[in-house]
Design a protein around this motif. Structure first.
Motif, mmCIF file in Angstrom:
data_model
loop_
_atom_site.group_PDB
_atom_site.id
_atom_site.type_symbol
_atom_site.label_atom_id
_atom_site.label_comp_id
_atom_site.label_asym_id
_atom_site.label_seq_id
_atom_site.Cartn_x
_atom_site.Cartn_y
_atom_site.Cartn_z
ATOM 1 N N UNK A 28 42.960 28.866 39.202
ATOM 2 C CA UNK A 28 42.969 31.017 39.147
ATOM 3 C C UNK A 28 41.391 31.416 40.417
ATOM 4 N N UNK A 29 41.688 32.737 40.414
ATOM 5 C CA UNK A 29 40.601 33.259 41.392
ATOM 6 C C UNK A 29 40.348 34.462 40.193
ATOM 7 N N UNK A 30 41.687 34.834 40.246
ATOM 8 C CA UNK A 30 40.612 36.422 39.010
ATOM 9 C C UNK A 30 41.789 36.418 38.098
ATOM 10 N N UNK A 31 40.662 37.231 37.005
ATOM 11 C CA UNK A 31 41.823 37.565 35.829
ATOM 12 C C UNK A 31 41.196 39.244 35.535
ATOM 13 N N UNK A 32 42.425 39.913 34.938
ATOM 14 C CA UNK A 32 41.778 40.894 34.417
ATOM 15 C C UNK A 32 42.454 41.168 33.100
ATOM 16 N N UNK A 33 42.321 41.950 32.531
ATOM 17 C CA UNK A 33 42.967 42.696 31.125
ATOM 18 C C UNK A 33 44.613 41.814 31.986
ATOM 19 N N UNK A 34 45.108 42.267 32.672
ATOM 20 C CA UNK A 34 46.932 42.201 32.532
ATOM 21 C C UNK A 34 47.415 41.636 33.171
ATOM 22 N N UNK A 35 47.002 41.009 34.188
ATOM 23 C CA UNK A 35 47.472 40.453 35.406
ATOM 24 C C UNK A 35 46.083 38.585 35.894
ATOM 25 N N UNK B 266 49.449 49.344 38.867
ATOM 26 C CA UNK B 266 48.078 48.589 39.014
ATOM 27 C C UNK B 266 47.929 46.854 39.788
ATOM 28 N N UNK B 267 49.693 46.642 38.780
ATOM 29 C CA UNK B 267 50.310 45.689 39.532
ATOM 30 C C UNK B 267 50.181 45.124 41.231
ATOM 31 N N UNK B 268 51.008 46.730 41.804
ATOM 32 C CA UNK B 268 51.206 46.770 43.664
ATOM 33 C C UNK B 268 50.300 47.228 44.162
ATOM 34 N N UNK B 269 48.971 47.782 43.425
ATOM 35 C CA UNK B 269 47.916 47.448 43.950
ATOM 36 C C UNK B 269 47.211 46.378 44.020
ATOM 37 N N UNK B 270 46.949 45.203 43.345
ATOM 38 C CA UNK B 270 46.834 44.000 43.240
ATOM 39 C C UNK B 270 46.913 43.092 44.373
ATOM 40 N N UNK C 156 36.336 34.549 47.336
ATOM 41 C CA UNK C 156 35.758 35.632 47.192
ATOM 42 C C UNK C 156 36.249 36.213 48.113
ATOM 43 N N UNK C 157 37.321 36.471 49.162
ATOM 44 C CA UNK C 157 37.685 37.631 49.939
ATOM 45 C C UNK C 157 38.341 37.919 48.460
ATOM 46 N N UNK C 158 39.353 37.804 47.662
ATOM 47 C CA UNK C 158 40.599 38.239 46.705
ATOM 48 C C UNK C 158 39.614 39.272 45.686
ATOM 49 N N UNK C 159 38.669 38.162 44.849
ATOM 50 C CA UNK C 159 37.528 38.865 43.903
ATOM 51 C C UNK C 159 37.019 40.517 44.945
ATOM 52 N N UNK C 160 36.393 40.269 46.121
ATOM 53 C CA UNK C 160 35.515 41.313 46.544
ATOM 54 C C UNK C 160 37.040 42.796 47.116
ATOM 55 N N UNK C 161 37.735 42.488 47.478
ATOM 56 C CA UNK C 161 39.672 43.171 47.555
ATOM 57 C C UNK C 161 39.159 43.762 46.080
ATOM 58 N N UNK C 162 39.986 42.872 44.865
ATOM 59 C CA UNK C 162 39.854 43.522 43.602
ATOM 60 C C UNK C 162 38.607 44.235 43.047
#
Length: 142
Positions: free
Chosen positions: A14-21, A56-60, A132-138
């Protein structure tokens, strides 16, 4: 859903978790930097999502792609949403290199070569920067 691996397991580190993805890093020894963007709720097809959920999904997916490109510097990024074996919406974001084991075929093709260990070691080291890079992009999406 019963027997769905993406409902019962994370699907990677796991790198990042939101409510939907969620975004995970896949432990693939041949393809360092391979990530998945996974819809948390069991849904099999993109058309089962609302338009807002699809956005949302495609933005991620695109945020993860951009981070993978910046960190891994691949020759190409493969984006795939197949779901034949795991019918739960998830997108593969795969950095591809001309010397990877399967190039130019898909990541699920027959192996064509062995990438030298020294190159894989460098790519695995680069992949350590992805969380870190993915969390920053999100974070820029909100």
């Amino acid at each position: 859903m019963v027997n769905c691996v993406l409902c019962s397991e994370e699907g990677g580190t796991l790198i990042w978790r939101g409510d939907d993805c969620r975004v995970v890093l896949v432990d693939d020894p041949d393809l360092p930097g391979f990530c998945r963007v996974i819809w948390n709720r069991h849904v099999a097809e993109m058309t089962q999502l609302s338009y807002g959920e699809r956005d949302l999904l495609m933005h991620l997916v695109f945020a993860v792609e951009g981070a993978v490109r910046a960190v891994m510097r691949p020759n190409k990024i493969n984006l795939a949403a197949l779901g034949n074996q795991v019918p739960h919406i998830h997108w593969h974001v795969i950095p591809r290199f001309e010397d990877d084991a399967f190039f130019p075929g898909s990541a699920w093709s027959n192996r064509l070569r062995d990438t030298p260990d020294a190159i894989l070691k460098i790519r695995r080291q680069q992949a350590l920067e992805l969380p870190q890079a993915i969390r920053a992009a999100i974070a820029t999406l909100s």
